[in-house]
Design an enzyme around this catalytic site. Sequence first.
Site, mmCIF file in Angstrom:
data_model
loop_
_atom_site.group_PDB
_atom_site.id
_atom_site.type_symbol
_atom_site.label_atom_id
_atom_site.label_comp_id
_atom_site.label_asym_id
_atom_site.label_seq_id
_atom_site.Cartn_x
_atom_site.Cartn_y
_atom_site.Cartn_z
ATOM 1 N N LYS A 27 0.846 -1.205 0.000
ATOM 2 C CA LYS A 27 0.000 0.000 0.000
ATOM 3 C C LYS A 27 0.877 1.250 0.000
ATOM 4 O O LYS A 27 1.905 1.300 0.685
ATOM 5 C CB LYS A 27 -0.922 -0.029 1.228
ATOM 6 C CG LYS A 27 -1.987 1.054 1.229
ATOM 7 C CD LYS A 27 -2.900 0.896 2.443
ATOM 8 C CE LYS A 27 -4.012 1.951 2.476
ATOM 9 N NZ LYS A 27 -4.903 1.802 3.645
ATOM 10 N N SER A 80 -9.750 1.651 2.720
ATOM 11 C CA SER A 80 -8.905 2.424 1.843
ATOM 12 C C SER A 80 -7.849 1.598 1.106
ATOM 13 O O SER A 80 -7.226 2.088 0.182
ATOM 14 C CB SER A 80 -8.199 3.511 2.648
ATOM 15 O OG SER A 80 -7.344 2.931 3.633
ATOM 16 N N SER A 136 -10.015 -0.850 6.925
ATOM 17 C CA SER A 136 -9.456 -0.626 5.589
ATOM 18 C C SER A 136 -8.724 -1.811 4.979
ATOM 19 O O SER A 136 -8.322 -1.757 3.813
ATOM 20 C CB SER A 136 -8.515 0.586 5.604
ATOM 21 O OG SER A 136 -9.249 1.769 5.768
#
Length: 484
Positions: free
Chosen positions: A79, A154, A178
Amino acid sequence: MDITSLKAWEMKEKIHNREISSKEIIEAHIKRIEEVEPKINAFITLNKEEALKEASRIDEKIRNKEEVGVLAGLPIGVKDNIITKNLRTTCASKMLENFNPPYNATVIDKIKYNDGIIMGKTNMDEFAMGGSSETSYFGATKNPVDTSKVSGGSSGGSAAAVGAKEVPLALGTDTGGSVRQPASFCGVVGLKPSYGMVSRYGVIPMANTLDQVGVFGRDVKDAALMLSAVTGYDIKDSTSSKRSDSGIIIGDSNEEKNKNYLEGMTIAIPKEYIDLKPANMDIQAQFDNAVKVFENSGAKVEIVSVPHLKYALETYYIIMTCEVSSNMARFDGIRFGHRAENYDSLDELYINSRTEGLGDEVKRRIMTGTFALSADHSIDYYNKALKVRTLIKNDFDKVFANYDVMLSLVSPVLPYDFNSIVNDPIESYKADLYTVPVNLAGLCSMSIPVGTVDGLPVGLQITGDRFKEANIIRAGLGYERAVL
């Protein structure tokens, strides 16, 4: 053999048995990325050349019969809010569009120590603020199951990359769901460890008391493999716990391969969640079917009460936005990030840089948190939220004194259309009602796929007490063995 369809642990076995090389694995995934990435947009930055070099280095170690790490030769997505030395780290924001960090996060050093190969930086909601990966400055990530739907957020890029077979493993971060929610939306496994289990050093913070690095895999064994490589105490992170050295089971020893982990397991289901049935009852039916699998496999399932759960969503959004307001102050156009070209004063430099560099959702959360922290309101909102957080944690402590794990849905909704609720923050935030209590209490939790509704995945959330990751992994492995 389609290499990209293998699970990570299967690739690991084939590398160990010299059936395939690390370079073949990386080349197959690069080809897959080139095929699907224009449709999915899971990556912001790719690391192809360096990945191929690393693959050749690991193959040479294997040929020379040198010892290799547990992730040897496996491609991994990271990420884009996790710092990577000399590899662009943007947080999916214009504010950090050209930021090349001078050091690695601890989790990146651990991946490299274990001979994992970083394929690139995955897309996300800007600064991890969002639940659909639509707020990225680099465009939304699409769901590999149905590209007309969001991937969740996210960490939507990491979940989509695993679901689309661009990588078998990925790292995300989880502040209020997330990792688990995008895993549920994309039909993969996502695991959020206990607070303090994985070092946050080098992770660009959103809300310090809630953030945790999590992992994605194609099944529970994959997720456990990835988690086992990145856990451990880190002196560079003051929130890291020495209990994180307790070890993770992966269930592949000879005596465990056919074991029924669900036999005798004690499982709690909060009645407060039963009262909050999703609007789509087909989603509830998938949850009920999953619970029956646990019962039929010998688990003892009981209804419990977690009385303060009903305050969790409001409590989370007060604490989270307050911490966001504090953390984002550093992005002022001087010390970090984008600097506006046009300004006549220092105040204008601050204002113009943040206006140009940050998106609407980030600004909304900064303003909400700043209001709650202001002198006139901090006692009414922030201080009170901290007290309620303690009550929620105490509720969970009482449950886990008598039960191994807790079950619930991950999300009350299916993956939805683009631009449907991204501009309606209340509706968007309400979708977090099952996941945010876990972060408030610092618990470990995992999302596993348990079926589909209208062709879209539904995820089951398995939650355990702090530093009891072994319990949720056993529960997940037990479920997979019961249904496969």
